[in-house]
Write an enzyme that holds these catalytic residues in place. Structure first.
Site, PDB file in Angstrom:
ATOM      1  N   TYR A 129      54.304  41.971  36.858  1.00  0.00           N
ATOM      2  CA  TYR A 129      54.166  40.851  37.608  1.00  0.00           C
ATOM      3  C   TYR A 129      53.936  39.564  37.120  1.00  0.00           C
ATOM      4  CZ  TYR A 129      53.529  38.319  41.983  1.00  0.00           C
ATOM      5  OH  TYR A 129      53.518  37.328  42.903  1.00  0.00           O
ATOM      6  N   GLN A 193      53.580  42.169  48.759  1.00  0.00           N
ATOM      7  CA  GLN A 193      54.582  43.085  49.088  1.00  0.00           C
ATOM      8  C   GLN A 193      55.384  43.544  47.872  1.00  0.00           C
ATOM      9  OE1 GLN A 193      54.246  39.795  49.983  1.00  0.00           O
ATOM     10  NE2 GLN A 193      56.281  38.601  49.792  1.00  0.00           N
ATOM     11  N   ASN A 226      47.778  35.849  42.783  1.00  0.00           N
ATOM     12  CA  ASN A 226      46.560  35.116  43.571  1.00  0.00           C
ATOM     13  C   ASN A 226      45.912  36.281  43.992  1.00  0.00           C
ATOM     14  OD1 ASN A 226      48.182  36.303  45.415  1.00  0.00           O
ATOM     15  ND2 ASN A 226      49.247  34.279  46.127  1.00  0.00           N
ATOM     16  N   THR A 249      41.648  31.776  36.271  1.00  0.00           N
ATOM     17  CA  THR A 249      41.311  31.298  34.956  1.00  0.00           C
ATOM     18  C   THR A 249      39.907  30.665  34.534  1.00  0.00           C
ATOM     19  OG1 THR A 249      42.421  30.553  32.905  1.00  0.00           O
ATOM     20  CG2 THR A 249      42.532  29.248  34.953  1.00  0.00           C
ATOM     21  N   GLN A 271      42.335  23.950  31.537  1.00  0.00           N
ATOM     22  CA  GLN A 271      42.410  24.923  32.267  1.00  0.00           C
ATOM     23  C   GLN A 271      42.164  24.915  33.617  1.00  0.00           C
ATOM     24  OE1 GLN A 271      43.065  28.414  31.093  1.00  0.00           O
ATOM     25  NE2 GLN A 271      43.789  27.072  29.503  1.00  0.00           N
ATOM     26  N   HIS A 274      45.314  24.564  36.044  1.00  0.00           N
ATOM     27  CA  HIS A 274      45.798  25.981  36.807  1.00  0.00           C
ATOM     28  C   HIS A 274      45.467  26.181  38.162  1.00  0.00           C
ATOM     29  CE1 HIS A 274      47.580  28.406  33.446  1.00  0.00           C
ATOM     30  NE2 HIS A 274      46.259  27.865  32.409  1.00  0.00           N
ATOM     31  N   GLU A 340      36.682  34.543  29.822  1.00  0.00           N
ATOM     32  CA  GLU A 340      38.078  34.939  29.721  1.00  0.00           C
ATOM     33  C   GLU A 340      38.563  34.365  28.519  1.00  0.00           C
ATOM     34  OE1 GLU A 340      42.485  34.523  31.795  1.00  0.00           O
ATOM     35  OE2 GLU A 340      40.948  33.196  32.485  1.00  0.00           O
ATOM     36  N   HIS A 341      38.333  32.892  28.306  1.00  0.00           N
ATOM     37  CA  HIS A 341      38.800  32.056  26.937  1.00  0.00           C
ATOM     38  C   HIS A 341      37.405  31.530  26.530  1.00  0.00           C
ATOM     39  CE1 HIS A 341      42.333  31.803  29.657  1.00  0.00           C
ATOM     40  NE2 HIS A 341      43.083  32.254  28.666  1.00  0.00           N
ATOM     41  N   ASP A 374      47.901  30.319  24.997  1.00  0.00           N
ATOM     42  CA  ASP A 374      48.655  30.663  26.291  1.00  0.00           C
ATOM     43  C   ASP A 374      50.001  30.769  25.879  1.00  0.00           C
ATOM     44  OD1 ASP A 374      46.497  30.473  27.758  1.00  0.00           O
ATOM     45  OD2 ASP A 374      46.839  28.253  28.241  1.00  0.00           O
ATOM     46  N   GLU A 428      26.359  76.579  33.171  1.00  0.00           N
ATOM     47  CA  GLU A 428      26.825  75.876  34.226  1.00  0.00           C
ATOM     48  C   GLU A 428      27.181  76.598  35.418  1.00  0.00           C
ATOM     49  OE1 GLU A 428      30.024  73.373  32.673  1.00  0.00           O
ATOM     50  OE2 GLU A 428      28.516  72.090  31.648  1.00  0.00           O
ATOM     51  N   HIS A 433      34.890  80.720  33.794  1.00  0.00           N
ATOM     52  CA  HIS A 433      35.169  80.021  32.657  1.00  0.00           C
ATOM     53  C   HIS A 433      35.072  81.012  31.464  1.00  0.00           C
ATOM     54  CE1 HIS A 433      35.454  76.545  35.394  1.00  0.00           C
ATOM     55  NE2 HIS A 433      35.577  75.718  34.352  1.00  0.00           N
TER      56      HIS A 433
END
Length: 451
Positions: A129, A193, A226, A249, A271, A274, A340-341, A374, A428, A433
Site C-alpha cells: 500500500y 477499501q 492513515n 511519523t 518530520q 508530514h 521511529e527515527h 527517507d 502433558e 502423542h
C-alpha cells in the site's frame, strides 16, 4: 512552540517515563465501527463496493481497478528526468542494502540420523500500500517493493488511491516508480477499501484491453496509511498478514550542547511537515541548545511551505523538548521513547548510538539526517511507530520470508529419543502423542516406560 518536559534531578522508572514523555498516536478503536462496514461490503461485493467507497471518499471512479500498461508506460516516459534519476539512485542503494539481508537455508544435525533444516520461503503474493494524502510517496513504492523483490516474492501488487487530477489513476510519479521497479500490477484503489480488496480480491471492470480480469487476493499487506487504512489492516489481519499498525511519523533527536541548532530545528520541522499529528521531540542536557533550537524553529517555520501543518504538529502534545541531566540519562529516555527515527547529534555520536537499544532506525551525526533515510540512504523508511520499536523491526527482506522447519529423522534417531517423547506426552496427558511414536517400535511400550 515546543513545550518542555524537565526530567532533571531524579531517576524515573520505565513506567514514569512512559507517562511523562510526549506521545501522540491515534485511537484506532475509535474508527473501527466506521471501517468495519467498508471491509464487510468489499468482502461481500468486491470491486463494486470498493469503487463505490472510492467515489465517496476520493471523489473519483477509475475506469478499471488495475492500471493499464500504457498508463504506466506513459507515466515513466513523462516523469521529470531529475526525478527519474533520483528514483533510480534510491532504488540502486536500497537494492544494495536489502540484498545483504537475504537469509540462507541452515541444516542442523541434532543427532546422527536426525536433522532440522530451516528453509526460508518467500510469501507467495503480497499487497503493497502506497498512500496518497498530504503528499506523493514514490519513495514508499521503493521501500515496499525492493525488499519484497529481494526476498523472492513472485507476485506483488501496489495499491494507491486514484486521483481526480490524473484521470482517476494514482499519481503519475507513483506509477513511474512502479514502472522503474518492473511492477506491472497496480490498483487504483485507496483507503480501507484498498486493504479489503487486497484481502478478499475480486473481478475487475471489463475494459477494451482486459475483460474482467481477476484481482487475486494477497497473503500479506505492507505499507503505511492513515487511521482508516490502519483500522482496516487490524480487521483483516486474521485473513492476511500485515507488517504493522503504523501511526503518525515521529522523530527524536538526542543532542548535547555542541549540536548545531539550525540542523536540529530543520530536522524537527522535516518530520512535522508530514502530518499535523507527526511527533518531533528533542532530548538534550543543554538548556542553551534548547533555547537556540526554539529560536531556530520559530525562524524556519515561517519560511517552510507547509507552515500551518508544521506549527500544528510542533505545538501538539506529541512534540516537545525533554531536558535531561546528561547523555547517559538521555539514552535512557530515548530508549523509553523508542522512536521511529532517532538522530544522535552528540560528541562521539557513533559510541552513543551503539548504546541505544530501542529505535526503528538510528541516524548518526550531523550528516545523517532522517530525510536521507527517507530517500537515499539505502535503509528502509517503513518503521515501527508509537513506541513499538521496543519490540518490532522496520520493513526488510525478512518481512516477506517465512522460516519453515524441515524435520528429518531416520529409524534409529527416532528410536533413541522415543522414550523421552512418550514420557513428555504422558506428562502433558496427551497419551496418543506417545502412542504415535511407540507404535513404530515394539520395545517402546505405550505406557511411557522403556522396556
Amino acid at each position: 512552540m515546543l513545550s518542555r518536559t524537565d526530567l532533571r534531578g531524579r531517576a524515573h522508572t520505565a513506567a514514569e517515563l512512559r507517562r511523562a514523555l510526549p506521545r501522540g498516536g491515534t485511537d484506532i478503536d475509535s474508527v473501527l465501527s466506521t471501517v468495519a462496514p467498508v471491509v464487510a461490503a468489499v468482502r461481500d461485493d468486491g470491486v463494486a463496493a470498493a469503487l463505490e467507497f472510492g467515489a465517496r471518499f476520493d471523489g473519483v471512479t477509475p475506469s478499471s481497478v488495475r492500471v493499464p500498461a500504457p498508463v504506466l508506460a506513459h507515466a515513466l516516459a513523462s516523469v521529470d528526468p531529475t526525478v527519474r534519476t533520483a528514483l533510480e539512485e534510491s532504488i540502486r542503494r536500497a537494492r544494495i542494502v536489502h540484498a545483504d539481508q537475504r537469509r540462507s537455508t541452515t541444516r542442523t544435525e541434532v543427532v546422527p540420523g536426525g536433522s532440522v533444516t530451516e528453509k526460508w520461503i518467500p510469501v507467495a503474493r503480497v499487497g503493497l500500500y502506497v498512500p496518497g494524502g498530504n503528499a506523493v510517496y514514490p519513495s514508499s513504492v521503493i521501500m515496499n517493493v525492493v525488499p519484497a523483490q529481494e526476498a523472492g516474492v513472485s507476485s506483488l501488487v501496489v495499491a494507491s488511491p486514484p486521483q481526480a487530477a490524473h484521470g482517476g489513476w494514482p499519481h503519475p510519479t507513483i506509477l513511474a516508480a512502479c514502472a522503474l521497479l518492473g511492477v506491472d500490477e497496480v490498483w487504483a484503489v485507496g483507503g480501507a477499501q484498498a486493504v479489503a480488496l487486497l484481502t478478499y480480491g475480486g473481478t475487475d471492470l471489463a475494459t477494451d484491453a482486459d475483460a474482467g480480469t481477476e484481482l487475486a487476493p494477497v497473503d500479506l499487506i505492507t505499507g503505511p496509511g492513515n487511521i482508516y487504512v490502519t483500522a482496516a489492516k487490524r480487521l483483516c489481519r486474521s485473513v492476511v498478514g500485515i507488517d504493522s499498525e503504523a501511526g503518525p511519523t515521529e522523530i527524536a533527536i538526542l543532542a548535547d550542547g555542541d549540536a548545531d541548532a539550525t540542523s536540529v530545528a530543520a530536522d524537527l520541522i522535516s518530520q512535522a511537515e508530514h502530518d499535523v499529528l507527526a511527533a518531533s521531540v528533542l532530548v538534550t542536557d543543554s538548556v542553551e541548545l534548547a533555547d537556540r533550537v526554539d529560536a531556530e524553529v520559530a525562524a524556519q517555520v515561517g519560511t517552510t511551505r507547509h507552515a500551518e501543518r508544521v506549527r500544528t504538529a510542533l505545538s501538539g502534545a506529541q512534540s516537545g523538548i525533554v531536558l535531561v541531566d546528561d547523555i547517559d540519562h538521555g539514552i535512557a529516555v530515548v530508549d523509553a521513547y523508542a522512536a521511529e527515527h532517532l538522530e544522535i547529534q552528540t560528541a562521539d555520536a557513533p559510541a552513543v548510538a551503539d548504546r541505544v537499544r530501542n529505535a526503528g532506525a538510528i541516524f548518526v551525526g550531523r550528516y545523517s539526517p532522517v530525510s536521507l533515510g527517507d530517500y537515499c540512504a539505502g535503509s528502509n523508511h517503513v518503521l515501527p511507530t508509537s513506541g513499538s520499536a521496543r519490540h518490532s523491526s522496520g520493513l526488510s527482506v525478512q518481512t516477506f520470508l517465512r522460516g519453515v522447519h524441515i524435520v528429518d529423522y531416520d529409524r534409529s534417531a527416532l528410536q533413541e529419543v522415543a522414550p523421552h517423547v512418550v514420557a513428555l506426552a504422558h506428562a502433558e496427558d496427551l497419551p496418543a502423542h506417545g502412542d504415535a511414536v511407540s507404535v513404530r517400535f515394539a520395545d517402546v511400550p505405550a505406557s511411557g516406560s522403556p522396556v
